[in-house]
Structures are given as structure tokens and as C-alpha cells.
Design an enzyme around this catalytic site. Structure first.
Site, PDB file in Angstrom:
ATOM      1  N   ASP A 175     -15.524  -3.043   0.123  1.00 53.87           N
ATOM      2  CA  ASP A 175     -14.975  -2.833   1.282  1.00 53.87           C
ATOM      3  C   ASP A 175     -16.098  -2.329   2.085  1.00 53.87           C
ATOM      4  OD1 ASP A 175     -12.528  -2.933  -0.143  1.00 53.87           O
ATOM      5  OD2 ASP A 175     -12.642  -1.114  -0.806  1.00 53.87           O
ATOM      6  N   ASP A 230       0.759  -1.201   0.201  1.00 55.68           N
ATOM      7  CA  ASP A 230      -0.054   0.102  -0.053  1.00 55.68           C
ATOM      8  C   ASP A 230       0.900   1.130  -0.004  1.00 55.68           C
ATOM      9  OD1 ASP A 230      -1.968  -1.727   0.091  1.00 55.68           O
ATOM     10  OD2 ASP A 230      -2.622  -1.033   2.157  1.00 55.68           O
TER      11      ASP A 230
END
Length: 242
Positions: free
Chosen positions: A130, A8
Site C-alpha cells: 500500500d 471493508d
């Protein structure tokens, strides 16, 4: 089941967040390319990358995108990338630049856009589902859409999406184990390849996800924290598959 180690990017740095909160960002590696090469050397078959700035801001970070493209070009394994991808031109740039699969999150809420993207790019597209408390969150997980995660995923699959990445936000970055119940419910509800993300702590989680028939498992915090050995996870993903 394939294992996808995660990188990330926030401001060009390799970081991990806890439950998606940007103020919890901690640097976990010095260099994205060096880290990616180490994952490949350990036997990784696929790499998962996220532009966190792009996810939050709604537009790609040029620094993060260039970093991801450099990684994709340097590796011999495929790379998927999500975060801040809002236009067909974004998808085209990434796929032409060496990314193998593009992940849509907030943009997938636009049914017309998603249908066009799925028709144009097919298996090179994934949708990130998500969720917090079962409701889908957008814009770097900062906005609650109010929509049930299964309803959202089902609509994406109906529009032609074949790959779903599911994250329970409250598990992400916590090493508290995935939300197996929600994953099982999602698997029963949609006909798609499902990748589990968030909360994976150790090899027992990998074994259970593989036995559930998951397509993939994204592992970040567990690898960086040393609670999961990547090579062992790759082997378990193969050995315990349904």
C-alpha cells in the site's frame, strides 16, 4: 483476471474510506453476509475483506474477525482477509476458520516473520503493498515507512511470497482510475501474481488491467456507487485477459 468485490469492516459495519482516511468512512451496506451472498450470486469467484480496525490498531478486531469468519463459512467461494494480522497464530486461526488467503500488511516489514509465514503457508498468503507517492504506508495507511513500493514488494517475493496486492492510496475510494504506471512498473519488477486495488471506476479499467496481465482486481467503491456492474466486470476480466 479475477474480480474480487470488497467488503471493508469498521466497527462491524460495511464501509468505504476515501484515500484511507478513517474520518471519511461511510456505510455502504447494511449487512456483510447479505452483501457477500449478493456478490457470490452475481458470479464473484473470490471475495476480498479487510478489518479496518485491526489495520489501524495493530491487532484484530474480534467483532470484525468473527464477521469475516462467518462470511467465509457461509460462502461457496474463497475469501481473503487482511487487517491486524501480526502473528502466525492469527494466520492459523483464520485459515482453520475458513478463510482461504490471509493478507499481511504492516507485519510484512518484519523479514524474519514474513519468511516464516511464506514457508508455512505458501499460496495461502498475500502481501499488501500500500503506497502513497510511491512509498509504502503501514498501520492502516497512517504511517509512512519511507520505503519504495517496488523494493518492498521485491523483498517479499524474494522471501517466498507469490501474491502481491498493490494499492495506490491516493486513488483508493476516489473512482479516479488505478495508477496504471506504478502497476506496470511493479509487474515488470517482480515475478508474482499481482492484484490491483484502488481507484477502479468502470469497465474500461477492468479491461485495461486484464490486458496488462493482472492476476486480480479488487473493486469496492465502484460496485457500491453503481459505476461498475459486477457481473459485467467478471466477464470482462475473463474476456480481455492477456
Amino acid at each position: 483476471m479475477i474480480i474480487l468485490p470488497a467488503i471493508d469492516l469498521l466497527g462491524g459495519n460495511c464501509v468505504r474510506l476515501v484515500r484511507g482516511a478513517y474520518d471519511t468512512a461511510s456505510k455502504v451496506a447494511a449487512d456483510a453476509l447479505e452483501t457477500a451472498r449478493a456478490f457470490q450470486k452475481a458470479g464473484a469467484e473470490y471475495l476480498h475483506m479487510v478489518d479496518l480496525d485491526g489495520a489501524r490498531d495493530g491487532r484484530a478486531s474480534r467483532l470484525n474477525r468473527d464477521t469475516a469468519l462467518a462470511v467465509a463459512k457461509a460462502l461457496d467461494i474463497p475469501v481473503e482477509l487482511g487487517g491486524g494480522i501480526r502473528r502466525l497464530e492469527d494466520i492459523e486461526e483464520l485459515l482453520n476458520g475458513g478463510v482461504s488467503r490471509v493478507i499481511l500488511g504492516s507485519a510484512a516489514a518484519d523479514a524474519d516473520f514474513l519468511a516464516r509465514a511464506a514457508a508455512a503457508y505458501g499460496g495461502r498468503l498475500a502481501v499488501g503493498v500500500d503506497a502513497r507517492n510511491g512509498r509504502v504506508a503501514f498501520n492502516g495507511w497512517t504511517q509512512d515507512s519511507g520505503e519504495d513500493y517496488i523494493a518492498f514488494a521485491s523483498r517479499a517475493v524474494d522471501l517466498g511470497v507469490r501474491n502481491i496486492i498493490f494499492t495506490d492510496i491516493d486513488c483508493d475510494g476516489t473512482l479516479s482510475h488505478p495508477n496504471f504506471g506504478q502497476l506496470e512498473a511493479l509487474s515488470r519488477a517482480v515475478d508474482a501474481d499481482i492484484t490491483a486495488s484502488g481507484g477502479i471506476a468502470d469497465i474500461t479499467d477492468i479491461e485495461k488491467l486484464a490486458a496488462m496481465g493482472m492476476y486480480g482486481a479488487i473493486c469496492g467503491k465502484s460496485i457500491y456507487a453503481g459505476t461498475l456492474d459486477l457481473a459485467a466486470a467478471i466477464k470482462a476480466g475473463r474476456d480481455h485477459a492477456e
